[in-house]
Design a protein around this motif. Structure first.
Motif, PDB file in Angstrom:
ATOM      1  N   GLY A   1       0.794  -1.220   0.000  1.00 29.40           N
ATOM      2  CA  GLY A   1       0.000   0.000   0.000  1.00 29.40           C
ATOM      3  C   GLY A   1       0.827   1.272   0.000  1.00 29.40           C
ATOM      4  N   SER A   2       2.151   1.158  -0.273  1.00 32.59           N
ATOM      5  CA  SER A   2       3.043   2.324  -0.197  1.00 32.59           C
ATOM      6  C   SER A   2       2.690   3.402  -1.220  1.00 32.59           C
ATOM      7  CB  SER A   2       4.495   1.891  -0.374  1.00 32.59           C
ATOM      8  OG  SER A   2       4.680   1.231  -1.615  1.00 32.59           O
ATOM      9  N   GLN A   3       2.217   2.996  -2.417  1.00 31.40           N
ATOM     10  CA  GLN A   3       1.867   3.991  -3.422  1.00 31.40           C
ATOM     11  C   GLN A   3       0.646   4.789  -2.995  1.00 31.40           C
ATOM     12  OE1 GLN A   3       3.796   4.628  -6.339  1.00 31.40           O
ATOM     13  NE2 GLN A   3       2.530   6.471  -6.141  1.00 31.40           N
ATOM     14  N   LEU A   4      -0.330   4.109  -2.392  1.00 32.58           N
ATOM     15  CA  LEU A   4      -1.514   4.815  -1.870  1.00 32.58           C
ATOM     16  C   LEU A   4      -1.107   5.761  -0.749  1.00 32.58           C
ATOM     17  CD1 LEU A   4      -4.574   5.255  -1.625  1.00 32.58           C
ATOM     18  CD2 LEU A   4      -4.634   3.291  -0.069  1.00 32.58           C
ATOM     19  N   ILE A   5      -0.224   5.311   0.127  1.00 30.62           N
ATOM     20  CA  ILE A   5       0.265   6.159   1.225  1.00 30.62           C
ATOM     21  C   ILE A   5       0.926   7.405   0.676  1.00 30.62           C
ATOM     22  CG2 ILE A   5       1.972   6.311   3.081  1.00 30.62           C
ATOM     23  CD1 ILE A   5       1.419   3.374   3.700  1.00 30.62           C
ATOM     24  N   PHE A   6       1.792   7.239  -0.341  1.00 30.10           N
ATOM     25  CA  PHE A   6       2.494   8.390  -0.927  1.00 30.10           C
ATOM     26  C   PHE A   6       1.506   9.373  -1.530  1.00 30.10           C
ATOM     27  CE2 PHE A   6       4.479  10.625  -4.450  1.00 30.10           C
ATOM     28  CZ  PHE A   6       5.623  11.134  -3.860  1.00 30.10           C
ATOM     29  N   ASN A   7       0.555   8.883  -2.316  1.00 34.57           N
ATOM     30  CA  ASN A   7      -0.384   9.781  -2.990  1.00 34.57           C
ATOM     31  C   ASN A   7      -1.256  10.543  -1.996  1.00 34.57           C
ATOM     32  OD1 ASN A   7       0.462   9.104  -5.586  1.00 34.57           O
ATOM     33  ND2 ASN A   7      -0.964   7.386  -5.744  1.00 34.57           N
ATOM     34  N   VAL A   8      -1.744   9.861  -0.950  1.00 35.76           N
ATOM     35  CA  VAL A   8      -2.601  10.534   0.026  1.00 35.76           C
ATOM     36  C   VAL A   8      -1.791  11.534   0.857  1.00 35.76           C
ATOM     37  CG1 VAL A   8      -4.138  10.217   2.002  1.00 35.76           C
ATOM     38  CG2 VAL A   8      -4.191   8.575   0.123  1.00 35.76           C
ATOM     39  N   VAL A   9      -0.544  11.167   1.227  1.00 32.83           N
ATOM     40  CA  VAL A   9       0.330  12.106   1.944  1.00 32.83           C
ATOM     41  C   VAL A   9       0.536  13.361   1.109  1.00 32.83           C
ATOM     42  CG1 VAL A   9       2.698  12.512   2.707  1.00 32.83           C
ATOM     43  CG2 VAL A   9       1.530  10.421   3.388  1.00 32.83           C
ATOM     44  N   PHE A  10       0.793  13.182  -0.173  1.00 34.77           N
ATOM     45  CA  PHE A  10       1.011  14.331  -1.060  1.00 34.77           C
ATOM     46  C   PHE A  10      -0.234  15.208  -1.103  1.00 34.77           C
ATOM     47  CE2 PHE A  10       2.374  16.862  -4.502  1.00 34.77           C
ATOM     48  CZ  PHE A  10       3.715  16.608  -4.754  1.00 34.77           C
ATOM     49  N   PHE A  11      -1.406  14.591  -1.192  1.00 37.61           N
ATOM     50  CA  PHE A  11      -2.653  15.355  -1.232  1.00 37.61           C
ATOM     51  C   PHE A  11      -2.875  16.103   0.076  1.00 37.61           C
ATOM     52  CE2 PHE A  11      -7.174  16.123  -0.994  1.00 37.61           C
ATOM     53  CZ  PHE A  11      -7.502  16.497  -2.282  1.00 37.61           C
ATOM     54  N   VAL A  12      -2.566  15.460   1.198  1.00 29.87           N
ATOM     55  CA  VAL A  12      -2.712  16.114   2.511  1.00 29.87           C
ATOM     56  C   VAL A  12      -1.796  17.328   2.611  1.00 29.87           C
ATOM     57  CG1 VAL A  12      -2.276  15.821   4.983  1.00 29.87           C
ATOM     58  CG2 VAL A  12      -3.506  14.050   3.726  1.00 29.87           C
ATOM     59  N   VAL A  13      -0.567  17.217   2.100  1.00 24.48           N
ATOM     60  CA  VAL A  13       0.373  18.343   2.122  1.00 24.48           C
ATOM     61  C   VAL A  13      -0.176  19.513   1.311  1.00 24.48           C
ATOM     62  CG1 VAL A  13       2.638  19.130   1.331  1.00 24.48           C
ATOM     63  CG2 VAL A  13       2.431  16.969   2.562  1.00 24.48           C
ATOM     64  N   LEU A  14      -0.672  19.237   0.111  1.00 26.48           N
ATOM     65  CA  LEU A  14      -1.242  20.299  -0.718  1.00 26.48           C
ATOM     66  C   LEU A  14      -2.430  20.958  -0.021  1.00 26.48           C
ATOM     67  CD1 LEU A  14      -1.200  18.787  -4.339  1.00 26.48           C
ATOM     68  CD2 LEU A  14       0.266  20.577  -3.410  1.00 26.48           C
ATOM     69  N   THR A  15      -3.283  20.148   0.582  1.00 25.22           N
ATOM     70  CA  THR A  15      -4.449  20.686   1.290  1.00 25.22           C
ATOM     71  C   THR A  15      -4.033  21.566   2.459  1.00 25.22           C
ATOM     72  OG1 THR A  15      -5.673  18.676   0.721  1.00 25.22           O
ATOM     73  CG2 THR A  15      -6.611  20.077   2.430  1.00 25.22           C
ATOM     74  N   SER A  16      -3.031  21.106   3.219  1.00 26.16           N
ATOM     75  CA  SER A  16      -2.546  21.878   4.363  1.00 26.16           C
ATOM     76  C   SER A  16      -2.002  23.228   3.920  1.00 26.16           C
ATOM     77  CB  SER A  16      -1.472  21.086   5.104  1.00 26.16           C
ATOM     78  OG  SER A  16      -0.864  21.874   6.104  1.00 26.16           O
ATOM     79  N   CYS A  17      -1.193  23.212   2.866  1.00 30.58           N
ATOM     80  CA  CYS A  17      -0.591  24.468   2.393  1.00 30.58           C
ATOM     81  C   CYS A  17      -1.639  25.426   1.847  1.00 30.58           C
ATOM     82  CB  CYS A  17       0.456  24.166   1.317  1.00 30.58           C
ATOM     83  SG  CYS A  17       1.909  23.297   1.931  1.00 30.58           S
ATOM     84  N   LEU A  18      -2.609  24.892   1.128  1.00 26.56           N
ATOM     85  CA  LEU A  18      -3.617  25.756   0.512  1.00 26.56           C
ATOM     86  C   LEU A  18      -4.605  26.300   1.534  1.00 26.56           C
ATOM     87  CD1 LEU A  18      -4.366  23.771  -2.773  1.00 26.56           C
ATOM     88  CD2 LEU A  18      -3.284  26.015  -2.584  1.00 26.56           C
ATOM     89  N   ILE A  19      -5.023  25.472   2.497  1.00 29.70           N
ATOM     90  CA  ILE A  19      -6.022  25.916   3.477  1.00 29.70           C
ATOM     91  C   ILE A  19      -5.368  26.683   4.616  1.00 29.70           C
ATOM     92  CG2 ILE A  19      -7.734  25.159   5.172  1.00 29.70           C
ATOM     93  CD1 ILE A  19      -8.389  22.824   3.356  1.00 29.70           C
ATOM     94  N   GLN A  20      -4.361  26.082   5.247  1.00 33.37           N
ATOM     95  CA  GLN A  20      -3.730  26.723   6.405  1.00 33.37           C
ATOM     96  C   GLN A  20      -2.727  27.803   5.995  1.00 33.37           C
ATOM     97  OE1 GLN A  20      -2.791  22.577   7.775  1.00 33.37           O
ATOM     98  NE2 GLN A  20      -3.156  23.448   9.801  1.00 33.37           N
TER      99      GLN A  20
END
Length: 511
Positions: free
Chosen positions: A363-382
Motif C-alpha cells: 500500500g506504499s503507493q496509496l500512502i504516498f499519494n494521500v500524503v502528497f494530497f494532505v500536504v497540498l491541502t494543508s498548504c492551501l487551506i492553512q
C-alpha cells in the motif's frame, strides 16, 4: 559522445528554466496569497510526464536524497535567523510539541487512516507517523517577514526545526516493525533518546568549533566564508548521522549557535545561506512535484480519502495534540488556536513518504499519494490563512521592517578588518549624541548611516537617532569594544530608578 553532450545541454537548459520559473512564481505567490512552495510543486507537476511531458522522473531514491540535502540547508538558514533571546522562553513548549505533540497527532491520524484508507493497522500507523510533524521548510517560508508575535512565531519555528527526529524515528520504527516483526520496541525507544541526545550534543560542540574556525581562519576571499559555513553544516549532518544521531537536529542546533555568536563576515554568510535555502526549496519542491503523477494524485478515491484525513488532521488531531502538550505552559486559548492552525505540512512528510516506497511496503503507493494530497491541502487551506487568522486573534506585533538599502563589501583578503552593521534601539546610550561625542575605539570608523532608507554621509555633527543603521569599519581586535559601545543602554533617570516596577497582569504575562 554527441548524444551525451546534447543530453547534458538539455539538462542545464531545463534546470535554468525550472529555477527561473521558481523565482518568478514567488512574486505571484504573494499576490495570490498562496505559499510559494505550492507553486513550486505545481511547476514540477506541469513539467512532468503527466503535464507537458518535458521531464519523466519516478526515482524515489534520488528524490529522497535531494530532499534530505535541501532540508539540511533550509534548517541551517532557519537556525541562523533564530534569536536565542526569543527561543529560550519557549524551549519547553516547543520540545513538548515536537515530541508529545507529534506522537499524539500520529496516533490519532493513524487510527483514522485504518478506517479511511483500508490498510492494515501497522501500515495505517505508519501513515500517521509520516504526516504527524510540522514542516520546517513550510513554516519558515510562510512566517518569513510576517509580523507574528515573536513568542508564537519562535514556538512554531522551534517546533518545526526540532520535530524531524520524532517523525523520522516513528516512520523508521514502523517500517522496521512491519518488515521485521520480531523487532524489540523498547530498543527502538532507547534509540530515539540516543538520537535526540547526540543531535543536541554534536550540534552544540560543532557550533562552538565552527564559530572559532570562522573567526580565526583568514581566507583570501570573503566569498569563501559562506561556503565554509555551509560545508560545516553538511559535515555536522554527516558525522551525526553516522554516529546514529539526528543529523537534522544537529544542524538546527549548530545554526542557532552560529547565528547567536559574533562571527566574521556575518552579513555575507546570512545572505548566502538565505539565497541557497531559496534555491534548495525551489529544487526540492519541483523534484517532489515531478515525482508525483497528477493522474494518480487527483483520482476520485485519493481526493475523497485525502480530504477526510486532511479535515481530521487540521480540525481534530492537531488541536488535541497542541492543547494536550502545552498544558500549564501559559499559552492563551487564542495562542493555542493559532498554534493548532499553523501546523503546516510540507517537504518532510513527502520525503518520509518515499521510505515505504523504497521498503516496498504494501500500500506504499496509496500512502504516498494521500500524503502528497494532505500536504497540498494543508498548504492551501492553512498556509493561505495564517496571517489573517493571526490578525483576527490579535497575535500580530509591530510590522517587521527590513532595510531596503544594500551595502556590499569587496573582499578584504587577509586584512584583519571587517564591517559591522548595527541598528540603533530606542534605549541605546548613544541616541541623541553626535559622532564626535561618541568615543569609538581606535581604528573604528563610521562609514555610513542609513536613516529611513536614505544614506547619510557621516560627519562629526551627525546626530544618532533611534532606528538608524550604523556601518562601522573596525579591526577584529577592536570589534568587541565597538559592540559593547553600541549595545550600551541609557542609565535610568533618578525618578525612574526609584519607581517600583509595575506588576504585570496575567494577560501581559501570558503575552
Amino acid at each position: 559522445m554527441f548524444e551525451e553532450i546534447v543530453h547534458t545541454d538539455t539538462f542545464v537548459l531545463l534546470t535554468s528554466i525550472l529555477l527561473i520559473a521558481g523565482v518568478v512564481t514567488t512574486k505571484f505567490s504573494a499576490r495570490l496569497g498562496v505559499p510559494a512552495l505550492v507553486l513550486f510543486i505545481a511547476i514540477g507537476m506541469i513539467m512532468g510526464s503527466d503535464g507537458l511531458g518535458f521531464i519523466y522522473f519516478d526515482n524515489a531514491s534520488t528524490a529522497q536524497m535531494i530532499g534530505v540535502f535541501a532540508l539540511v540547508i533550509i534548517l541551517f538558514e532557519g537556525g541562523l535567523q533564530t534569536k536565542w533571546s526569543n527561543l529560550k522562553p519557549v524551549i519547553a513548549p516547543s520540545l513538548s510539541l515536537a515530541t508529545t505533540g507529534v506522537l499524539i497527532t500520529s496516533g490519532i491520524v493513524g487510527f483514522a487512516a485504518w478506517f479511511i484508507l483500508d490498510l492494515g493497522i501497522l501500515e495505517s500507523l505508519l501513515f500517521g507517523a509520516i504526516v504527524g510533524s510540522t514542516d520546517a521548510a513550510a513554516v519558515f517560508a510562510v512566517l518569513k517577514g510576517q509580523n507574528i508575535k515573536d513568542r508564537i512565531g519562535t514556538t512554531l519555528e522551534a517546533e518545526s526545526g526540532s520535530n524531524d527526529p520524532m517523525a523520522v524515528f516513528l516512520t523508521v520504527a514502523m517500517i522496521q516493525i512491519i518488515t521485521l516483526p520480531d523487532t524489540n520496541i523498547f530498543s527502538l525507544i532507547g534509540m530515539f533518546f540516543v538520537q535526540m541526545g547526540l543531535g543536541v550534543l554534536i550540534g552544540l560542540l560543532a557550533g562552538k568549533l565552527v564559530v572559532k574556525a570562522l573567526n580565526r581562519i583568514n581566507l583570501d576571499s570573503s566569498g569563501l566564508y559562506p561556503i565554509l559555513s555551509i560545508a560545516f553544516a553538511l559535515l555536522t549532518y554527516g558525522v551525526t548521522s553516522l554516529a546514529n544521531g539526528s543529523g537534522l537536529l544537529a544542524v538546527y542546533v549548530l545554526a542557532i549557535v552560529i547565528g547567536n555568536s559574533e562571527i566574521a563576515y556575518r552579513h555575507s554568510i546570512f545572505r548566502f545561506a538565505e539565497g541557497f535555502a531559496w534555491m534548495m526549496q525551489i529544487l526540492m519542491f519541483v523534484i517532489l512535484g515531478l515525482l508525483v503523477f497528477p493522474s494518480d494524485l487527483f483520482s476520485l478515491p485519493v481526493i475523497l480519502k485525502g480530504i477526510l484525513i486532511s479535515l481530521l488532521l487540521i480540525f481534530v488531531a492537531r488541536p488535541i495534540a497542541v492543547f494536550a502538550s502545552t498544558i500549564n505552559m501559559n499559552y492563551t486559548n487564542k495562542e493555542l488556536i493559532f498554534l493548532s492552525w499553523a501546523g503546516l505540512k510540507g517537504a518532510v512528510p513527502i520525503v518520509l513518504a518515499t521510505f515505504p516506497l523504497l521498503a516496498e511496503i504494501e500500500g506504499s503507493q496509496l500512502i504516498f499519494n494521500v500524503v502528497f494530497f494532505v500536504v497540498l491541502t494543508s498548504c492551501l487551506i492553512q498556509g493561505t490563512t495564517i496571517t489573517n487568522l493571526a490578525e483576527k486573534l490579535g497575535l500580530t506585533g509591530p510590522k517587521k521592517t527590513t532595510p531596503m538599502h544594500s551595502l556590499e563589501l569587496v573582499s578584504l583578503g587577509k586584512v584583519n578588518t571587517e564591517m559591522i552593521e548595527y541598528e540603533i534601539e530606542d534605549d541605546s546610550a548613544i541616541v541623541g549624541k553626535t559622532l564626535q561625542d561618541i568615543e569609538f575605539p581606535d581604528g573604528a570608523i563610521v562609514n555610513a548611516v542609513i536613516r529611513f532608507d536614505q544614506l547619510i554621509t557621516p560627519q562629526g555633527n551627525t546626530k544618532i537617532n533611534p532606528g538608524d543603521f550604523l556601518y562601522v569599519l573596525t579591526s577584529k581586535k577592536s570589534k568587541p569594544d565597538v559592540k559593547r559601545l553600541l549595545e550600551e543602554k541609557k542609565e535610568p533617570e533618578e525618578g525612574e530608578a526609584k519607581k517600583s516596577p509595575k506588576k504585570k497582569t496575567k494577560e501581559e504575562q501570558n503575552a
